[in-house]
Design an enzyme around this catalytic site. Structure first.
Site, PDB file in Angstrom:
ATOM      1  N   LYS A 123      73.291 -81.362  34.895  1.00  0.00           N
ATOM      2  CA  LYS A 123      72.486 -82.237  35.303  1.00  0.00           C
ATOM      3  C   LYS A 123      72.755 -83.492  34.737  1.00  0.00           C
ATOM      4  O   LYS A 123      72.331 -84.556  35.714  1.00  0.00           O
ATOM      5  CB  LYS A 123      70.890 -81.749  34.452  1.00  0.00           C
ATOM      6  CG  LYS A 123      70.355 -80.329  35.063  1.00  0.00           C
ATOM      7  CD  LYS A 123      70.250 -80.427  36.298  1.00  0.00           C
ATOM      8  CE  LYS A 123      68.724 -81.250  36.605  1.00  0.00           C
ATOM      9  NZ  LYS A 123      68.339 -81.330  38.107  1.00  0.00           N
ATOM     10  N   VAL A 131      57.446 -78.234  31.211  1.00  0.00           N
ATOM     11  CA  VAL A 131      56.091 -78.644  31.323  1.00  0.00           C
ATOM     12  C   VAL A 131      55.135 -78.018  32.270  1.00  0.00           C
ATOM     13  O   VAL A 131      53.834 -78.060  32.264  1.00  0.00           O
ATOM     14  CB  VAL A 131      55.855 -80.100  31.779  1.00  0.00           C
ATOM     15  CG1 VAL A 131      56.707 -81.052  30.575  1.00  0.00           C
ATOM     16  CG2 VAL A 131      56.666 -80.639  33.140  1.00  0.00           C
ATOM     17  N   LYS A 144      67.154 -81.970  28.809  1.00  0.00           N
ATOM     18  CA  LYS A 144      68.483 -81.520  28.409  1.00  0.00           C
ATOM     19  C   LYS A 144      69.768 -82.290  28.608  1.00  0.00           C
ATOM     20  O   LYS A 144      70.977 -81.986  28.152  1.00  0.00           O
ATOM     21  CB  LYS A 144      68.800 -79.934  28.749  1.00  0.00           C
ATOM     22  CG  LYS A 144      67.689 -79.267  27.859  1.00  0.00           C
ATOM     23  CD  LYS A 144      67.586 -77.677  28.544  1.00  0.00           C
ATOM     24  CE  LYS A 144      66.627 -77.004  27.887  1.00  0.00           C
ATOM     25  NZ  LYS A 144      65.182 -77.098  28.361  1.00  0.00           N
TER      26      LYS A 144
END
Length: 168
Positions: free
Chosen positions: A139, A165, A127
């Site tokens: 981030k 994940v 993202k």
């Protein structure tokens, strides 16, 4: 000697499990969630190993406490997984999300540089590629912090991006 920030989170837990297979001298687990830290510490202590497993109840936004931990245990490598990652929660708590993700990462990177840590790996997110929300932008800012330090530091800074994940 390895330190994992966010060791009680989904990514930090799996990193810590994998790191144990390499039998480091010390594995320092850093998290600000007491129960999560307790749980991963208990799990890893049950593994027969010579690794000294040290739980450290600390937030990455507490620079001084983090400095003491990194110094005390003579950390060689940091895996930085501590972050607020849930998009809706960060959107509803922008100041806390940005402070934790950006300032927290800055603290970890600054200390890695100051205390001559050999390497630091930032666990980022897909993202951050083209941020469309506060979490992704925070981030991305964290990645920029590492890129800035990589230009001036002897510490080897790197980062990895991935999406959802794990089972969380």
């Amino acid at each position: 000697n390895i330190l994992v920030t966010g060791a009680g989170g989904s990514i930090g837990v799996e990193l810590s499990r994998q790191i144990m297979s390499f039998s480091p001298n010390k594995l320092v687990l850093v998290d600000n969630a007491e129960f999560n830290l307790y749980s991963i510490h208990l799990e890893l202590k049950a593994i027969e190993s010579a690794t000294d497993i040290i739980p450290a109840l600390c937030t990455i936004t507490n620079y001084n406490q983090l400095k003491k931990i990194i110094s005390k245990y003579n950390i060689n490598t940091i895996y930085h997984a501590a972050a607020y990652k849930h998009v809706p929660m960060v959107e509803m708590n922008i100041v806390s999300g940005v402070y934790n993700n950006v300032v927290g990462t800055y603290n970890v990177a600054k200390l890695a540089d100051e205390l001559n840590v050999d390497s630091m790996v930032l666990i980022s997110t897909d993202k951050a590629v083209r941020p469309t929300n506060i979490m992704g932008a925070s981030k991305r800012m964290s990645e920029l912090v590492l890129q800035g330090y990589a230009e001036i530091s002897s510490c080897c800074f790197s980062m990895v991006r991935f999406g959802n994940v794990l089972d969380y």
